[in-house]
Design an enzyme around this catalytic site. Structure first.
Site, PDB file in Angstrom:
ATOM      1  N   HIS A  60       0.850  -1.212   0.000  1.00 36.33           N
ATOM      2  CA  HIS A  60       0.000   0.000   0.000  1.00 36.33           C
ATOM      3  C   HIS A  60       0.869   1.240   0.000  1.00 36.33           C
ATOM      4  O   HIS A  60       1.041   1.868   1.033  1.00 36.33           O
ATOM      5  CB  HIS A  60      -0.907  -0.005   1.235  1.00 36.33           C
ATOM      6  CG  HIS A  60      -2.089   0.898   1.116  1.00 36.33           C
ATOM      7  ND1 HIS A  60      -2.076   2.199   1.540  1.00 36.33           N
ATOM      8  CD2 HIS A  60      -3.322   0.672   0.632  1.00 36.33           C
ATOM      9  CE1 HIS A  60      -3.264   2.743   1.343  1.00 36.33           C
ATOM     10  NE2 HIS A  60      -4.033   1.830   0.789  1.00 36.33           N
ATOM     11  N   ILE A  66       1.740   4.837   1.525  1.00 33.13           N
ATOM     12  CA  ILE A  66       0.899   5.675   2.372  1.00 33.13           C
ATOM     13  C   ILE A  66       0.147   4.778   3.358  1.00 33.13           C
ATOM     14  O   ILE A  66      -0.212   3.647   3.031  1.00 33.13           O
ATOM     15  CB  ILE A  66      -0.096   6.569   1.582  1.00 33.13           C
ATOM     16  CG1 ILE A  66      -1.066   5.752   0.755  1.00 33.13           C
ATOM     17  CG2 ILE A  66       0.637   7.559   0.709  1.00 33.13           C
ATOM     18  CD1 ILE A  66      -2.160   6.575   0.092  1.00 33.13           C
ATOM     19  N   GLY A  69      -6.094   4.584   5.219  1.00 36.89           N
ATOM     20  CA  GLY A  69      -7.017   5.384   6.021  1.00 36.89           C
ATOM     21  C   GLY A  69      -7.753   4.566   7.067  1.00 36.89           C
ATOM     22  O   GLY A  69      -7.979   5.035   8.188  1.00 36.89           O
ATOM     23  N   VAL A  70      -8.111   3.341   6.730  1.00 36.80           N
ATOM     24  CA  VAL A  70      -8.827   2.514   7.709  1.00 36.80           C
ATOM     25  C   VAL A  70      -7.952   2.218   8.924  1.00 36.80           C
ATOM     26  O   VAL A  70      -8.464   2.082  10.034  1.00 36.80           O
ATOM     27  CB  VAL A  70      -9.373   1.197   7.089  1.00 36.80           C
ATOM     28  CG1 VAL A  70     -10.409   1.498   6.029  1.00 36.80           C
ATOM     29  CG2 VAL A  70      -8.268   0.346   6.518  1.00 36.80           C
ATOM     30  N   GLU A  74      -8.559   3.085  12.790  1.00 37.04           N
ATOM     31  CA  GLU A  74      -8.318   2.072  13.825  1.00 37.04           C
ATOM     32  C   GLU A  74      -7.428   2.637  14.932  1.00 37.04           C
ATOM     33  O   GLU A  74      -7.658   2.359  16.114  1.00 37.04           O
ATOM     34  CB  GLU A  74      -7.689   0.815  13.212  1.00 37.04           C
ATOM     35  CG  GLU A  74      -7.242  -0.232  14.208  1.00 37.04           C
ATOM     36  CD  GLU A  74      -8.365  -0.912  14.986  1.00 37.04           C
ATOM     37  OE1 GLU A  74      -8.084  -1.449  16.074  1.00 37.04           O
ATOM     38  OE2 GLU A  74      -9.526  -0.907  14.512  1.00 37.04           O
TER      39      GLU A  74
END
Length: 182
Positions: A60, A66, A69-70, A74
């Site tokens: 990723h 980067i 976002g999840v 979290e």
């Protein structure tokens, strides 16, 4: 006046060992490294040092790493969980789980070398549930914000590995019937 909290014991800064005594998460899914401000049942500030060694950077994204976002959301939930779980005396028998995520916005990428400052403000506190607003900053600039809801649930007792029922070979059936070649 609030009762003393034996976990915090007057401390305002908790290191990784303190965090692991509160949260059940472990590598590679423990996403906060330090707690630097704690105001019981109201606010917490956590730090996540983002390193190229994070396992998610392998895919990723290759040549443009980067933080997903999840995983930032979290990290917001884990920081909030650290605040909530310090108030739970039998936290080793409980799990804190997501019940909702609202208004998540991602403002800028979080990349290796960044230090993520995760600020959590409690919006609504109940004994078994909490609603929190999280804001994540890199070098003072907003990277992500989200409102998360979490609830305490009982942990399922773990069965010892040697009592698990063995899988008999005869019980395993093929997923598809073989096709006749006539």
């Amino acid at each position: 006046m609030e009762t003393p909290n034996p976990i915090l014991d007057g401390k305002q800064v908790l290191d990784i060992n303190d965090i692991m005594s509160i949260l059940p998460h472990r590598f590679p899914f423990l996403l906060i490294d330090r707690l630097i401000e704690i105001e019981r049942k109201k606010r917490i500030v956590a730090i996540k040092n983002v390193s190229i060694n994070e396992p998610f950077f392998a895919g990723h994204f290759p040549n443009y790493p980067i933080m997903p976002g999840v995983l930032i959301v979290e990290a917001i939930a884990q920081a909030g969980g650290a605040l909530l779980l310090t108030e739970v005396p039998d936290r080793d028998q409980k799990l804190m789980v997501f019940t909702g995520i609202e208004r998540a916005k991602f403002r800028r990428p979080v990349v290796p070398g960044d230090q993520l400052r995760i600020e959590i403000d409690v919006l609504n506190w109940k004994p078994r549930a909490v609603r929190m607003k999280g804001s994540c900053f890199v070098e003072g600039k907003l990277a992500c914000e989200a409102t998360v809801m979490c609830q305490l649930v009982p942990r399922q007792p773990q069965k010892p590995a040697d009592t698990a029922a063995p899988v008999a070979e005869a019980a395993v059936e093929p997923a598809l019937e073989p096709v006749s070649q006539q």
